[in-house]
Motif scaffolding. Structure first.
Motif, PDB file in Angstrom:
ATOM      1  N   ILE A  31     106.882  17.329  -0.484  1.00  0.00           N
ATOM      2  CA  ILE A  31     106.813  15.875  -0.662  1.00  0.00           C
ATOM      3  C   ILE A  31     105.675  15.334   0.201  1.00  0.00           C
ATOM      4  N   ARG A  32     104.879  14.444  -0.345  1.00  0.00           N
ATOM      5  CA  ARG A  32     103.908  13.701   0.463  1.00  0.00           C
ATOM      6  C   ARG A  32     104.699  12.678   1.270  1.00  0.00           C
ATOM      7  N   ILE A  33     104.507  12.672   2.555  1.00  0.00           N
ATOM      8  CA  ILE A  33     105.256  11.770   3.431  1.00  0.00           C
ATOM      9  C   ILE A  33     104.961  10.313   3.088  1.00  0.00           C
ATOM     10  N   SER A  34     103.740  10.029   2.729  1.00  0.00           N
ATOM     11  CA  SER A  34     103.371   8.645   2.395  1.00  0.00           C
ATOM     12  C   SER A  34     104.044   8.159   1.109  1.00  0.00           C
ATOM     13  N   ILE A  75     121.237  13.476  11.425  1.00  0.00           N
ATOM     14  CA  ILE A  75     120.674  13.696  10.099  1.00  0.00           C
ATOM     15  C   ILE A  75     119.773  12.518   9.744  1.00  0.00           C
ATOM     16  N   TYR A  76     118.636  12.826   9.180  1.00  0.00           N
ATOM     17  CA  TYR A  76     117.741  11.807   8.638  1.00  0.00           C
ATOM     18  C   TYR A  76     117.689  11.986   7.128  1.00  0.00           C
ATOM     19  N   VAL A  77     117.369  10.918   6.443  1.00  0.00           N
ATOM     20  CA  VAL A  77     117.249  10.964   4.990  1.00  0.00           C
ATOM     21  C   VAL A  77     115.896  10.373   4.589  1.00  0.00           C
ATOM     22  N   GLY A  78     115.269  11.025   3.647  1.00  0.00           N
ATOM     23  CA  GLY A  78     114.027  10.516   3.074  1.00  0.00           C
ATOM     24  C   GLY A  78     114.248  10.270   1.593  1.00  0.00           C
ATOM     25  N   ASN A 122     103.838   7.644   7.669  1.00  0.00           N
ATOM     26  CA  ASN A 122     104.568   6.633   6.894  1.00  0.00           C
ATOM     27  C   ASN A 122     105.159   5.619   7.879  1.00  0.00           C
ATOM     28  N   ARG A 123     104.601   4.437   7.901  1.00  0.00           N
ATOM     29  CA  ARG A 123     105.021   3.405   8.866  1.00  0.00           C
ATOM     30  C   ARG A 123     106.440   2.896   8.599  1.00  0.00           C
TER      31      ARG A 123
END
Length: 182
Positions: free
Chosen positions: A103-106, A142-145, A172-173
């Motif tokens: 995944i592209r973080i942006s 845990i983090y979620v994107g 990613n701001r």
């Protein structure tokens, strides 16, 4: 490459719980249960057990059976942040590596801790695909994107390090950063 400012990597082992724990226990039983049965058969047929069984069974177990089944009951999840991209992989039995998603973080619309109002957004019914790279969904950090995967709204769950959070924030701001233990 691990010392680079723009690179982060982390691996977690899947926690033994639920059906995963049961599968591991059943595999151990299935692999070692034939040993006493073979011993009884050898005794009944009056064949010395040590002649064949002692050198052969461990060899069969280590060289044939274990590599076939072990990858399904020993799972690790790995993520890497490289050049603005987050790569997830599943490592099966410490020998087979399977890329899950890149995944592209942006491109992520949200990167946040999986709790409070962010948990409600991550559990929304419009998210069709879920990728997990966590030891357990009950893990404390845990983090979620959330991102769009070819027109399908998706979520990826991971356990970040402080360095990874810094890189996520840089690329990613919209990243919500809270201090984590690692």
């Amino acid at each position: 490459m691990e010392d680079s400012q723009n690179y982060a990597e982390y691996t977690v082992e899947k926690k033994l719980e639920g059906s995963y724990r049961l599968k591991r226990a059943l595999l151990k039983i299935a692999l070692w249960l034939p040993l006493p049965i073979i011993c009884i058969v050898f005794i009944l047929l009056n064949i010395p057990i040590w002649v064949i069984l002692i050198p052969v069974y461990p060899l069969i177990w280590m060289k044939i059976l274990k590599p076939c089944f072990y990858p399904y009951v020993y799972i690790e999840y790995e993520y890497q942040i490289v050049s603005g991209e987050m790569r997830f992989a599943e490592i099966l039995g410490r020998c087979k590596r399977r890329e899950t998603i890149n995944i592209r973080i942006s491109d992520m619309s949200m990167i946040a801790p999986y709790r409070d109002e962010y948990k409600a957004k991550a559990d929304a019914p419009d998210i069709e695909k879920r990728y997990c790279a966590v030891s357990s969904m009950s893990a404390p950090e845990i983090y979620v994107g959330i991102f769009d995967d070819d027109g399908v709204k998706s979520a990826v769950f991971f356990e970040p390090t402080n360095k990874a959070l810094g890189l996520l924030r840089f690329h990613n701001r919209l990243t919500v950063v809270e201090k984590v233990r690692v």
